[in-house]
Write an enzyme that holds these catalytic residues in place. Sequence first.
Site, short mmCIF file in Angstrom:
data_model
loop_
_atom_site.label_atom_id
_atom_site.label_comp_id
_atom_site.label_asym_id
_atom_site.label_seq_id
_atom_site.Cartn_x
_atom_site.Cartn_y
_atom_site.Cartn_z
CE1 TYR A 26 39.27 41.65 39.17
CE2 TYR A 26 37.25 42.68 38.47
CZ TYR A 26 38.91 42.79 38.43
OH TYR A 26 39.04 44.09 37.74
CD GLU A 44 45.28 45.91 30.82
OE1 GLU A 44 44.21 45.91 29.90
OE2 GLU A 44 46.17 45.68 31.41
NE ARG A 101 49.94 37.99 56.65
CZ ARG A 101 51.28 38.08 56.01
NH1 ARG A 101 51.77 37.51 57.31
NH2 ARG A 101 50.98 39.48 55.59
NE ARG A 133 38.88 38.28 31.48
CZ ARG A 133 38.32 39.47 31.43
NH1 ARG A 133 38.47 39.31 30.36
NH2 ARG A 133 37.48 39.62 31.95
CE LYS A 136 38.10 41.55 35.39
NZ LYS A 136 38.80 42.78 34.79
N1 PLP Z 1 42.10 46.10 31.63
C1 PLP Z 1 41.77 45.40 32.06
C2 PLP Z 1 43.19 45.76 32.69
C3 PLP Z 1 40.93 45.56 32.95
O1 PLP Z 1 40.55 45.37 34.29
C4 PLP Z 1 39.51 44.97 32.06
C5 PLP Z 1 38.48 45.36 33.13
O2 PLP Z 1 38.06 45.22 33.78
C6 PLP Z 1 39.76 44.89 30.69
C7 PLP Z 1 41.17 45.32 30.28
C8 PLP Z 1 38.46 45.11 29.82
O3 PLP Z 1 37.83 43.82 30.09
P1 PLP Z 1 36.66 42.81 29.91
O4 PLP Z 1 36.74 43.61 28.33
O5 PLP Z 1 36.36 41.88 29.68
O6 PLP Z 1 36.02 43.89 31.12
#
Ligand code: PLP
Length: 285
Positions: free
Chosen positions: A33, A179, A100, A52, A147
């Site tokens: 996403y 993070e 599945r 991305r 992501k």
């Molecule tokens: N790190 C994680 C785990 C995230 O889920 C997100 C955004 O959802 C970010 C960093 C920041 O990414 P962005 O600046 O692209 O929103």
Amino acid sequence: MSRVFYVNGDFVAEEDAKISVLDRGFLFADAVYEVSTILRGKLIDNNAHLKRLGRSMSELSMSAPCSDEAIIAAQKRLVEVNGVDEGLLYLQVSRGVADRDFAYPANVDSSMVMFIQEKNLLNNPAAEKGLSVISVPDLRWQRRDIKTVGLLYPSMAKQAALSAGADDAWMVEDGLVTEGTSNNAYIVTANQEIKTRHLGNEILSGITRTAILKFAQESHYKVVEEPFSLEEAASASEAFISSASTFVMPVVKLDGQPIGTGTPGPVAAHLRKVYIETALQREDL
Ligand code: PLP
């Protein structure tokens, strides 16, 4: 008026926005996403988000639902039909619908859905107050650079933070901060260096991170892309996070202890201001 959703080529009301029980996003979290910011009806840094998205799909051998041009046209139409000026556009692509089976299905079209959350992003009171974070172990998988919608652990960590009376959690691995639950994490050291973890499989390469590191360099701050420990964060002069939904947001407390003066710091305030001013002037940052 109810929101209009996008589901596989159709613009529909929420009650009609449905996907199959056999969608692999639901069964296996086999979906990726993106979240793009909408400011004054325009999508901010959307080309970088789509790049991305393309990378996430390619890392998972997932086929794109359509061209980037077709995605952008659908995104713009969704913003328009919902009449949204400020908020977030969520775009999710799953490998598609198939009976599945752990193995990837052959010849299946990926599914794409989109929806918008209207939100006050510019005048967010948290920017004045600053956030309080707790530390939690980073128990996520080892490809956090992709992501994916596998967001259960970040959701658990966020809930743990709220239950502890904080706003968010910073995840820690081998003694070093990776993070935030949905944002990148930064400290400003005593000698005014901005420190944030280097890119790799351990964190998501934030689109906002790329923009603000560029703005930081243009503002002549020294940027160090290196991991930092909780101890370093505790003795930092300030701290902040970045994401598409928060831009730059100060962090004033870690595990109940104030960071620096315990109030939003000047570096975060400056970068937030530059980010917002630039985003209001141009769409690609
Ligand atoms: N790190 C994680 C785990 C995230 O889920 C997100 C955004 O959802 C970010 C960093 C920041 O990414 P962005 O600046 O692209 O929103």
